[in-house]
Design a protein around this motif. Structure first.
Motif, mmCIF file in Angstrom:
data_model
loop_
_atom_site.group_PDB
_atom_site.id
_atom_site.type_symbol
_atom_site.label_atom_id
_atom_site.label_comp_id
_atom_site.label_asym_id
_atom_site.label_seq_id
_atom_site.Cartn_x
_atom_site.Cartn_y
_atom_site.Cartn_z
ATOM 1 N N GLU A 35 -99.578 -75.782 -28.519
ATOM 2 C CA GLU A 35 -100.526 -74.966 -29.025
ATOM 3 C C GLU A 35 -101.309 -75.445 -30.195
ATOM 4 N N TYR A 36 -100.752 -76.427 -30.955
ATOM 5 C CA TYR A 36 -101.299 -76.887 -31.873
ATOM 6 C C TYR A 36 -102.184 -77.875 -31.979
ATOM 7 N N LEU A 37 -103.333 -78.163 -32.655
ATOM 8 C CA LEU A 37 -104.199 -78.945 -32.516
ATOM 9 C C LEU A 37 -103.786 -80.688 -32.354
ATOM 10 N N ASP A 38 -104.518 -81.154 -31.434
ATOM 11 C CA ASP A 38 -104.126 -82.703 -31.285
ATOM 12 C C ASP A 38 -102.675 -82.764 -30.679
ATOM 13 N N LEU B 118 -97.528 -78.719 -39.471
ATOM 14 C CA LEU B 118 -97.379 -78.419 -40.728
ATOM 15 C C LEU B 118 -98.128 -77.117 -41.225
ATOM 16 N N LEU B 119 -99.342 -77.001 -41.164
ATOM 17 C CA LEU B 119 -100.454 -76.094 -41.440
ATOM 18 C C LEU B 119 -100.866 -74.936 -40.535
ATOM 19 N N ASN B 120 -100.082 -75.073 -39.587
ATOM 20 C CA ASN B 120 -100.424 -74.042 -38.407
ATOM 21 C C ASN B 120 -101.701 -73.922 -37.873
ATOM 22 N N ILE B 121 -102.448 -75.024 -37.474
ATOM 23 C CA ILE B 121 -103.713 -75.136 -37.357
ATOM 24 C C ILE B 121 -103.570 -75.434 -35.586
ATOM 25 N N LYS B 122 -104.061 -74.279 -34.941
ATOM 26 C CA LYS B 122 -103.908 -74.054 -33.445
ATOM 27 C C LYS B 122 -105.043 -74.199 -32.832
ATOM 28 N N LYS B 123 -105.026 -74.873 -31.540
ATOM 29 C CA LYS B 123 -106.112 -75.088 -30.659
ATOM 30 C C LYS B 123 -107.102 -73.856 -30.284
ATOM 31 N N LYS B 124 -106.510 -72.797 -30.050
ATOM 32 C CA LYS B 124 -106.989 -71.542 -29.869
ATOM 33 C C LYS B 124 -107.965 -71.201 -31.089
ATOM 34 N N SER C 222 -100.611 -82.842 -27.261
ATOM 35 C CA SER C 222 -100.788 -82.857 -25.832
ATOM 36 C C SER C 222 -99.494 -82.476 -25.123
ATOM 37 N N SER C 223 -99.231 -82.155 -24.064
ATOM 38 C CA SER C 223 -97.853 -82.192 -23.439
ATOM 39 C C SER C 223 -96.767 -83.383 -23.455
ATOM 40 N N ASP C 224 -97.838 -84.356 -23.268
ATOM 41 C CA ASP C 224 -97.134 -85.937 -23.097
ATOM 42 C C ASP C 224 -96.849 -86.332 -24.729
ATOM 43 N N LEU C 225 -97.523 -86.086 -25.835
ATOM 44 C CA LEU C 225 -97.008 -86.335 -27.010
ATOM 45 C C LEU C 225 -95.961 -85.334 -27.501
ATOM 46 N N VAL C 226 -96.027 -84.189 -27.296
ATOM 47 C CA VAL C 226 -95.001 -83.140 -27.543
ATOM 48 C C VAL C 226 -93.295 -83.817 -26.791
ATOM 49 N N ASP C 227 -93.340 -84.157 -25.488
ATOM 50 C CA ASP C 227 -92.268 -84.644 -24.665
ATOM 51 C C ASP C 227 -91.963 -86.013 -25.473
ATOM 52 N N ARG C 228 -92.931 -86.793 -25.779
ATOM 53 C CA ARG C 228 -92.493 -88.077 -26.742
ATOM 54 C C ARG C 228 -91.770 -87.755 -27.811
ATOM 55 N N ILE C 229 -92.211 -86.747 -28.594
ATOM 56 C CA ILE C 229 -91.589 -86.339 -29.933
ATOM 57 C C ILE C 229 -90.527 -85.838 -29.755
ATOM 58 N N PRO D 129 -113.241 -76.920 -45.336
ATOM 59 C CA PRO D 129 -112.169 -76.176 -44.641
ATOM 60 C C PRO D 129 -111.028 -76.999 -44.149
ATOM 61 N N VAL D 130 -109.713 -76.712 -44.253
ATOM 62 C CA VAL D 130 -108.725 -77.757 -43.799
ATOM 63 C C VAL D 130 -108.718 -77.875 -42.629
ATOM 64 N N CYS D 131 -109.184 -77.028 -41.475
ATOM 65 C CA CYS D 131 -109.204 -77.472 -40.108
ATOM 66 C C CYS D 131 -110.074 -78.439 -39.694
ATOM 67 N N TYR D 132 -111.061 -78.776 -40.622
ATOM 68 C CA TYR D 132 -111.876 -79.894 -40.378
ATOM 69 C C TYR D 132 -111.609 -80.897 -41.229
ATOM 70 N N ALA D 133 -111.193 -80.764 -42.344
ATOM 71 C CA ALA D 133 -110.782 -81.728 -43.315
ATOM 72 C C ALA D 133 -109.784 -82.790 -42.551
ATOM 73 N N THR D 134 -108.951 -82.228 -41.722
ATOM 74 C CA THR D 134 -107.781 -82.921 -41.216
ATOM 75 C C THR D 134 -108.056 -83.230 -39.579
ATOM 76 N N GLY D 135 -109.440 -83.042 -39.193
ATOM 77 C CA GLY D 135 -109.669 -83.416 -37.714
ATOM 78 C C GLY D 135 -110.364 -84.501 -37.614
ATOM 79 N N SER D 136 -110.534 -84.846 -36.075
ATOM 80 C CA SER D 136 -111.057 -86.074 -35.919
ATOM 81 C C SER D 136 -112.344 -86.329 -36.707
ATOM 82 N N ALA D 137 -112.998 -87.501 -36.452
ATOM 83 C CA ALA D 137 -114.268 -87.815 -37.102
ATOM 84 C C ALA D 137 -115.148 -86.953 -36.507
#
Length: 411
Positions: free
Chosen positions: A268-271, A315-321, A273-280, A71-79
């Motif tokens: 709300e998306y996986l991976d 892109l794929l709407n994979i959210k933390k929740k 953080s607020s710091d990363l979003v601010d940076r983007i 499943p794509v939520c795991y295929a694109t996840g951390s190790a």
């Protein structure tokens, strides 16, 4: 009947993969080999260079008996989560005796010791880990240093990419209390990150580089010795017809979502953080291509791989929740078959006899087999494939049947 499982991406398939398949069967004495393979998006946080059905056929033509989609939520996840999802799937099949994976060290005892350390996650380990994070190290770098301190091993075992995945595979087996036995094969010749082709076994990274940067199939000749004949024939016949697909092909959609969605929504998306979003959000993203944008976003403690995964999750709407619900419940909810050999059809019957996991052969009938969480996970796979197929059509004017119409690849 003995069955060995492997976890893979085949992005694209090469002679190193062929060696892995042959050695896995030889070492374990297995009669059949089952592969859990990433679909159209892969663990490094990018689209696969070739679509999942064509890669499944490559696998079947080179010794795999049954291919199931991770499943794509795991295929694109951390190790950690890539491994957990894939191992959980193999475990739920009920027919797998061994899990065989490559590693740089080739020492199962060392890998098991490291896996047990992470599995128990002692207070002393956590204290050392977060002391390094406070010093500004990224999580992977901090974990490597903490593990080396406690293992007291003068080795790169915690830093090499295949070793990291191997450790997570064993850790997942421990977590699931699985009876599957782990087996490792020492990775030879090409390193995972090698960008230069070798005479025989080359890295997928080096092969992709040639495929993506060549102007025509005549320039593919350097990779001929690194792949099997049927794979090379595919490259020649299908270049600029079905592949290559790159991150840049999804640039417009990713940039639209980064611009349109608020800071709160992006977190709300996986991976993310607020710091990363601010940076983007502080970057004029319209001025950069995706590869350049990712280089600008990454920092000392945010790796490039994490950035690319974060963009794929947007892109794929994979959210933390949603992801947390999957992990907290059954982890894996179905086995989606991508391809199989005719003579391995009884494996499917055997899996169904165990009744541990629904087996999906037709997406159109999945809603009668799955729970609401299972359908949520499958819908993410469907969305990912439809987006990928749309990009293939826009780029090459070739139509790949959608997930409701595409049948299982049979050899």
């Amino acid at each position: 009947m003995k069955v060995v499982g492997i976890i893979t991406e085949y992005n694209p398939f090469h002679k190193g993969h062929k060696y892995h398949i042959e050695e896995a069967k030889k070492i374990t004495g297995a009669d059949y080999l089952v592969a859990v393979m990433s679909g159209n998006f892969v663990q490094r946080g990018s689209p696969a260079i070739i679509n999942k059905y064509d890669r499944a056929m490559m696998a079947l033509n080179n010794g795999v008996d049954l291919v199931l989609e991770l499943p794509v939520c795991y295929a694109t996840g951390s190790a950690q989560y890539f491994a957990l999802g894939a191992v959980a799937l193999l475990n739920q099949l009920g027919i797998v005796d061994y899990l065989c994976f490559g590693s740089e060290c080739g020492n199962i005892k060392l890998l098991e010791d490291a896996a047990k350390l992470f599995y128990k996650s002692s207070e002393s380990f956590d204290n050392i880990l977060y002391s390094y994070i406070r010093k500004g190290l990224s999580y992977p770098a901090a974990r490597e240093k903490a593990a080396k301190d406690l293992l007291k091993a003068d080795t790169q075992i915690i830093s090499e990419p295949n070793n990291i995945l191997a450790i997570e595979y064993i850790r997942a087996l421990l977590l699931l209390n699985s009876s599957i036995k782990p087996i490792t094969i020492k990775r030879n010749k090409a390193h995972y990150h090698d960008k230069e082709l070798k005479n025989d076994i080359s890295s997928a990274t080096a092969i992709r580089s040639i495929l993506q940067n060549s102007k025509n199939p005549a320039e593919f000749s350097p990779v001929k010795n690194s792949v099997t004949n049927c794979v090379y024939d595919y490259f020649i016949k299908n270049y600029n017809r079905r592949f290559p697909i790159t991150m840049e092909d999804f640039s417009s959609i990713i940039k639209y979502k980064l611009t349109y969605e608020s800071n709160r929504k992006l977190t709300e998306y996986l991976d993310l953080s607020s710091d990363l979003v601010d940076r983007i959000k502080n970057i004029d993203i319209q001025n950069y291509d995706i590869e350049s944008l990712m280089q600008i976003i990454k920092s000392k403690n945010i790796t490039l791989t994490r950035v690319s995964r974060a963009l794929i999750h947007i892109l794929l709407n994979i959210k933390k929740k949603d992801f947390k619900e999957y992990i907290d419940d059954e982890i894996i909810y179905y086995g989606r078959i991508l391809g199989m050999k005719k003579e391995a059809s009884h494996l499917i019957r055997k899996i169904k006899e165990y009744e541990r996991i629904p087996i999906i052969t037709k997406v159109s009938k999945a809603d009668k087999q799955l729970s609401s969480l299972g359908m949520s996970m499958l819908n993410q796979d469907i969305l990912a494939s439809h987006l990928y197929n749309q990009v293939v059509f826009e780029k090459f004017k070739i139509s790949i049947p959608n997930e409701f119409k595409h049948g299982i690849c049979i050899l």
